[in-house]
Design a protein around this motif. Structure first.
Motif, PDB file in Angstrom:
ATOM      1  N   CYS A  33      59.782 -58.960 -74.830  1.00 63.08           N
ATOM      2  CA  CYS A  33      59.603 -60.125 -75.703  1.00 63.08           C
ATOM      3  C   CYS A  33      60.200 -59.898 -77.079  1.00 63.08           C
ATOM      4  CB  CYS A  33      58.111 -60.449 -75.847  1.00 63.08           C
ATOM      5  SG  CYS A  33      57.344 -60.929 -74.282  1.00 63.08           S
ATOM      6  N   GLU A  34      60.373 -58.638 -77.448  1.00 61.14           N
ATOM      7  CA  GLU A  34      60.931 -58.291 -78.752  1.00 61.14           C
ATOM      8  C   GLU A  34      62.457 -58.240 -78.724  1.00 61.14           C
ATOM      9  OE1 GLU A  34      59.448 -57.417 -81.671  1.00 61.14           O
ATOM     10  OE2 GLU A  34      57.346 -57.342 -81.115  1.00 61.14           O
ATOM     11  N   LYS A  35      63.072 -58.474 -77.560  1.00 66.46           N
ATOM     12  CA  LYS A  35      64.513 -58.273 -77.434  1.00 66.46           C
ATOM     13  C   LYS A  35      65.279 -59.146 -78.417  1.00 66.46           C
ATOM     14  CE  LYS A  35      68.203 -57.799 -74.053  1.00 66.46           C
ATOM     15  NZ  LYS A  35      68.580 -57.880 -72.641  1.00 66.46           N
ATOM     16  N   ASN A  36      66.195 -58.494 -79.161  1.00 70.58           N
ATOM     17  CA  ASN A  36      66.986 -59.211 -80.169  1.00 70.58           C
ATOM     18  C   ASN A  36      68.340 -58.523 -80.285  1.00 70.58           C
ATOM     19  OD1 ASN A  36      67.890 -60.770 -82.238  1.00 70.58           O
ATOM     20  ND2 ASN A  36      66.415 -60.059 -83.762  1.00 70.58           N
ATOM     21  N   ASP A  37      69.200 -58.727 -79.282  1.00 70.53           N
ATOM     22  CA  ASP A  37      70.487 -58.034 -79.276  1.00 70.53           C
ATOM     23  C   ASP A  37      71.629 -58.909 -79.778  1.00 70.53           C
ATOM     24  OD1 ASP A  37      70.752 -59.807 -77.255  1.00 70.53           O
ATOM     25  OD2 ASP A  37      70.969 -58.302 -75.644  1.00 70.53           O
ATOM     26  N   GLY A  38      71.285 -60.113 -80.267  1.00 72.37           N
ATOM     27  CA  GLY A  38      72.308 -60.978 -80.849  1.00 72.37           C
ATOM     28  C   GLY A  38      73.146 -61.739 -79.841  1.00 72.37           C
ATOM     29  N   TRP A  39      72.816 -61.659 -78.574  1.00 68.60           N
ATOM     30  CA  TRP A  39      73.638 -62.334 -77.560  1.00 68.60           C
ATOM     31  C   TRP A  39      73.440 -63.842 -77.655  1.00 68.60           C
ATOM     32  CZ3 TRP A  39      72.836 -65.665 -73.483  1.00 68.60           C
ATOM     33  CH2 TRP A  39      73.939 -65.840 -72.624  1.00 68.60           C
ATOM     34  N   ARG A  40      74.516 -64.579 -77.687  1.00 70.16           N
ATOM     35  CA  ARG A  40      74.482 -66.050 -77.688  1.00 70.16           C
ATOM     36  C   ARG A  40      75.590 -66.564 -76.760  1.00 70.16           C
ATOM     37  NH1 ARG A  40      70.539 -64.865 -79.764  1.00 70.16           N
ATOM     38  NH2 ARG A  40      69.432 -65.767 -81.554  1.00 70.16           N
ATOM     39  N   ILE A  41      75.360 -67.748 -76.139  1.00 71.26           N
ATOM     40  CA  ILE A  41      76.348 -68.327 -75.224  1.00 71.26           C
ATOM     41  C   ILE A  41      77.649 -68.615 -75.952  1.00 71.26           C
ATOM     42  CG2 ILE A  41      76.890 -70.383 -73.819  1.00 71.26           C
ATOM     43  CD1 ILE A  41      73.942 -70.539 -73.077  1.00 71.26           C
ATOM     44  N   ASN A  42      77.556 -69.139 -77.184  1.00 71.66           N
ATOM     45  CA  ASN A  42      78.744 -69.590 -77.902  1.00 71.66           C
ATOM     46  C   ASN A  42      79.309 -68.561 -78.866  1.00 71.66           C
ATOM     47  OD1 ASN A  42      78.680 -72.157 -76.684  1.00 71.66           O
ATOM     48  ND2 ASN A  42      77.027 -72.772 -78.069  1.00 71.66           N
ATOM     49  N   GLY A  43      78.904 -67.288 -78.770  1.00 76.66           N
ATOM     50  CA  GLY A  43      79.454 -66.273 -79.675  1.00 76.66           C
ATOM     51  C   GLY A  43      78.352 -65.430 -80.296  1.00 76.66           C
ATOM     52  N   PRO A  44      78.761 -64.417 -81.017  1.00 77.49           N
ATOM     53  CA  PRO A  44      77.789 -63.481 -81.567  1.00 77.49           C
ATOM     54  C   PRO A  44      76.919 -64.118 -82.644  1.00 77.49           C
ATOM     55  CG  PRO A  44      79.976 -63.049 -82.454  1.00 77.49           C
ATOM     56  CD  PRO A  44      80.132 -64.069 -81.379  1.00 77.49           C
ATOM     57  N   LEU A  45      75.702 -63.635 -82.739  1.00 78.24           N
ATOM     58  CA  LEU A  45      74.741 -64.120 -83.732  1.00 78.24           C
ATOM     59  C   LEU A  45      75.048 -63.519 -85.096  1.00 78.24           C
ATOM     60  CD1 LEU A  45      71.967 -65.385 -84.635  1.00 78.24           C
ATOM     61  CD2 LEU A  45      70.946 -63.207 -83.942  1.00 78.24           C
ATOM     62  N   THR A  46      74.906 -64.320 -86.135  1.00 76.18           N
ATOM     63  CA  THR A  46      74.950 -63.827 -87.508  1.00 76.18           C
ATOM     64  C   THR A  46      73.603 -64.141 -88.155  1.00 76.18           C
ATOM     65  OG1 THR A  46      77.329 -64.148 -87.721  1.00 76.18           O
ATOM     66  CG2 THR A  46      76.088 -64.019 -89.752  1.00 76.18           C
ATOM     67  N   ARG A  47      73.046 -63.176 -88.847  1.00 74.45           N
ATOM     68  CA  ARG A  47      71.750 -63.365 -89.514  1.00 74.45           C
ATOM     69  C   ARG A  47      71.787 -62.647 -90.850  1.00 74.45           C
ATOM     70  NH1 ARG A  47      67.722 -58.963 -86.654  1.00 74.45           N
ATOM     71  NH2 ARG A  47      66.415 -59.489 -88.430  1.00 74.45           N
ATOM     72  N   GLU A  48      70.749 -62.813 -91.633  1.00 78.23           N
ATOM     73  CA  GLU A  48      70.657 -62.167 -92.936  1.00 78.23           C
ATOM     74  C   GLU A  48      69.374 -61.341 -93.025  1.00 78.23           C
ATOM     75  OE1 GLU A  48      70.929 -65.343 -95.781  1.00 78.23           O
ATOM     76  OE2 GLU A  48      73.127 -65.293 -95.790  1.00 78.23           O
ATOM     77  N   ILE A  49      69.485 -60.175 -93.681  1.00 75.38           N
ATOM     78  CA  ILE A  49      68.321 -59.328 -93.930  1.00 75.38           C
ATOM     79  C   ILE A  49      68.280 -59.048 -95.430  1.00 75.38           C
ATOM     80  CG2 ILE A  49      67.144 -57.161 -93.403  1.00 75.38           C
ATOM     81  CD1 ILE A  49      68.701 -56.988 -90.827  1.00 75.38           C
ATOM     82  N   ALA A  50      67.164 -59.388 -96.057  1.00 73.27           N
ATOM     83  CA  ALA A  50      67.044 -59.254 -97.511  1.00 73.27           C
ATOM     84  C   ALA A  50      66.133 -58.086 -97.879  1.00 73.27           C
ATOM     85  CB  ALA A  50      66.510 -60.549 -98.114  1.00 73.27           C
ATOM     86  N   PHE A  51      66.530 -57.382 -98.934  1.00 72.95           N
ATOM     87  CA  PHE A  51      65.734 -56.266 -99.455  1.00 72.95           C
ATOM     88  C   PHE A  51      65.594 -56.409-100.970  1.00 72.95           C
ATOM     89  CE2 PHE A  51      67.813 -54.624 -95.660  1.00 72.95           C
ATOM     90  CZ  PHE A  51      66.744 -54.064 -94.969  1.00 72.95           C
ATOM     91  N   ARG A  52      64.471 -55.919-101.472  1.00 75.12           N
ATOM     92  CA  ARG A  52      64.236 -55.958-102.912  1.00 75.12           C
ATOM     93  C   ARG A  52      64.032 -54.553-103.437  1.00 75.12           C
ATOM     94  NH1 ARG A  52      60.389 -60.306-104.092  1.00 75.12           N
ATOM     95  NH2 ARG A  52      58.790 -58.947-103.214  1.00 75.12           N
TER      96      ARG A  52
END
Length: 658
Positions: A481-500
């Motif tokens: 359920c935690e799987k998050n490998d960025g796979w998408r039908i229409n191309g790779p996933l782009t996301r943002e990770i913020a740090f302070r």
């Protein structure tokens, strides 16, 4: 040899003594306060006995409890370590009365050296050079200031029964004398139960050089060379090294012989240290004799190859000194750094709490770590905040400095403020690297040592993002359920990770690739991949460059250790909802748990920025809290002798409008 000894101490020195005792086949008994029930020295000892509440005056300083514990355990001798009762004449006598061997000097020697003023009279009679000063019994404040006037400013006010930098004040001007005297006496009374002080000339740019001596019951004496302990903060040592740089063989021999004469004058037995002030012209003056083992004894062990605790046990058991003076040889150079839970940027304010992460350099012939704690242990407000001593050795001072730099890079602490970064700056600063040593080095080099903290480099944010991504992947292997490998039908996933970091927030854009990630921060992008290798280590690769940094998830933050630097980055979870709260009550809060010693301003008083408002006693030292700006002290929310917790409101303070 003794079959069983009790160690009347705690922390790294208790662990150090246990190590040698076990190597010699001697069983050990630890004593502990309620605050130390799970301490490392308790875990290492063969037996352990609780001797009371957390406060040292109710446990480690209660002679009757320690004697009773030794008799209950069937110990034959007591090793006092250093600090606590190690130089207490009454404790030495109580051991003898109970039929226990005190692993240290005889009571008469402790008595002779226990008072700095009396010790100086003895040293004068023995022909040992003394610093000009007043060592008399008349303690009338007016008399003391007249003596200071006669000596000439600056002067040092020193607790006659003191040590470890406690009860010591440097006075630059006549008008400051009474205030510093009162503070010195108050601290001396709290630490040693004796407010008696002496006054000495403050030697400009002095070096602090001490000689390790040993005596046995047959009247033989040796000196095991010298240590330079000049690098200090608040009169407490930070770095020590052996031998002392730049000391000629003639000067070394003269100081060694003077130290032996000092020991002989009081019929000393066991390990002791004779401390000297060395002036820029090479003249040296007796400062004090510590009738015990010193915190910095490992540098002597590293250059001689000897175990001084073993020597202590053998001499206490009646054996002769293992070697004579002409058999003693010093080889190479050793440096010791004291690693504390403290914040150098805030006046070395002690830090308390849990060691969420602790990893130390690999030990061997060149590197040694003497620690009293392990990962998961707690640094409490009741005792000295030392984490460990890091000792290195090599054939030359230059090589030893290189060893220390590398070892500090590999010493990693998360969860508490610490002085590792400061120590790295210190050993690399121009003065220390060139052996331009004196007790004012830290103050003199403050501009270089206390530069504004540099923000994390881009690499630290890239590493934090990679650690976050690898952590997600690792969790996904445990739960689909935690799987998050960025796979998408229409191309790779782009996301943002913020740090302070502090007031700075940076966002890393992530594009998932086959076998890795594209990480972008501002105008810079890197291709990254890696795997977790355990204990926070990451086998990482950025644009084909392989490194093995450390990223530790602890206390709700990522602690990044990279190329000798460390940064605490807070991951900004996009699912978190910010909660706004009202402004708190204006005022000063306690930076740590402690006891209120004095209130220094009147209610409704107008004060300037930096004006002292109160004194808090914590970690066996006094800490002065000052006004953060010009303003008005409306009221105190505490009273003298109150025990306050960290974060407790102490002063209602209204700042003057800008």
């Amino acid at each position: 040899m003794f079959e069983k000894i009790l160690i009347a101490n705690r922390g790294e020195i208790a662990c150090r003594i246990i190590k040698t005792a076990h190597r010699m086949g001697v069983r050990t008994v630890a004593v502990f306060s309620e605050a130390d029930a799970d301490a490392r020295h308790v875990r290492l000892a063969d037996e352990a006995i609780c001797i009371g509440p957390a406060a040292a005056r109710q446990s480690y300083l209660v002679i009757e409890k320690i004697i009773a514990a030794a008799k209950r355990a069937g110990a034959q001798a007591i090793h006092p370590g250093y600090g606590f009762l190690s130089e207490n004449e009454a404790f030495c006598c109580a051991c003898a009365e109970a039929g226990l061997v005190f692993i240290g000097p005889p009571a008469a020697a402790i008595h002779a050296m226990g008072s700095k003023s009396e010790a100086k009279k003895l040293m004068q009679a023995a022909g040992v050079p003394l610093t000009p000063g007043y060592h008399g019994d008349d303690q009338d404040p007016e008399r003391l200031r007249r003596e200071a006037d006669n000596i000439g400013y600056p002067v040092l006010i020193k607790a006659a029964a003191g040590g470890g930098g406690k009860g010591m004040r440097r006075v630059e001007r006549r008008e400051d004398f009474f205030g510093e005297l009162e503070s010195c006496q108050r601290e001396a009374r709290a630490a040693f139960g004796d407010a008696h002080v002496l006054i000495e000339r403050y030697v400009t740019r002095p070096r602090h050089v001490e000689i390790q001596i040993f005596g046995d019951t047959q009247g033989d004496y040796v000196y095991l060379f010298e240590r330079d302990c000049s690098v200090q903060r608040r009169h407490q040592k930070v770095l020590e090294e052996a031998p002392a740089p730049g000391l000629s063989e003639a000067r070394r021999a003269a100081m060694g012989q003077a130290a032996v004469e000092a020991a002989r004058a009081v019929n000393y037995v066991g390990a002791g240290t004779v401390e000297f002030i060395v002036a820029p012209d090479g003249a040296f003056y007796f400062m004090e004799m510590n009738a015990r083992l010193q915190v910095e004894h490992p540098v002597t062990e590293m250059i001689t190859g000897l175990d001084l605790v073993e020597w202590q046990l053998r001499v206490a058991d009646g054996e002769r000194l293992p070697l004579s003076q002409d058999q003693l040889v010093a080889k190479g150079h050793a440096i010791e750094a004291r690693i504390y839970a403290e914040d150098p940027s805030k006046g070395f304010l002690p830090s308390t709490g849990k060691l969420l992460h602790l990893s130390t350099p690999l030990e061997g012939a060149h590197v040694r770590v003497d620690a009293g704690v392990e990962e998961g242990d707690v640094i409490s407000p009741f005792y000295d905040p030392m984490i460990a001593k890091l000792i290195v050795w090599d054939e030359t001072r230059a090589k030893a400095l290189g060893r220390m730099r590398a070892a500090l890079d590999d010493f990693r602490v998360a969860g508490l403020a610490n002085n590792i970064g400061f120590l790295s700056q210190l050993i690399s600063c121009r003065a220390f690297a060139a052996a331009d040593l004196d007790t004012g080095l830290i103050e003199r080099e403050s501009a270089a040592l206390f530069r504004a903290e540099q923000g994390p480099p881009d690499e630290a944010f890239f590493l934090a993002a990679l650690a976050q991504l690898l952590g997600e992947s690792e969790r996904a292997t445990l739960s689909p359920c935690e799987k998050n490998d960025g796979w998408r039908i229409n191309g790779p996933l782009t996301r943002e990770i913020a740090f302070r970091w502090g007031e700075t927030t940076k966002v890393v854009a992530v594009t998932y690739l086959a076998g890795g990630f594209r990480l972008t921060l501002g105008a810079r992008s890197v291709t990254a991949s890696g795997r977790m290798t355990g204990h926070g280590r990451i086998a990482a690769e950025f644009d084909g460059h392989r490194i093995e940094p450390v990223a530790v998830q602890a206390g709700g933050a990522l602690h990044i250790f990279l190329r000798g630097g460390s940064w605490k980055l807070e991951w900004l979870n996009p699912l978190d909802v910010a909660v706004e709260g009202g402004a708190g009550h204006g005022g000063l809060v306690a930076p740590m748990p402690g006891r209120i010693i004095a209130l220094l301003a009147e209610p409704e008083a107008k004060v300037e920025r930096g004006a002292p408002l109160l004194i808090l006693e914590a970690m066996k030292m006094e800490h002065k809290l000052s006004a953060p700006s010009a303003g008005v002290v409306r009221a105190y929310r505490c009273a003298v002798d109150d025990q306050v917790s960290e974060g407790a409101e102490l002063v209602d303070f209204v700042a003057e409008p800008a």
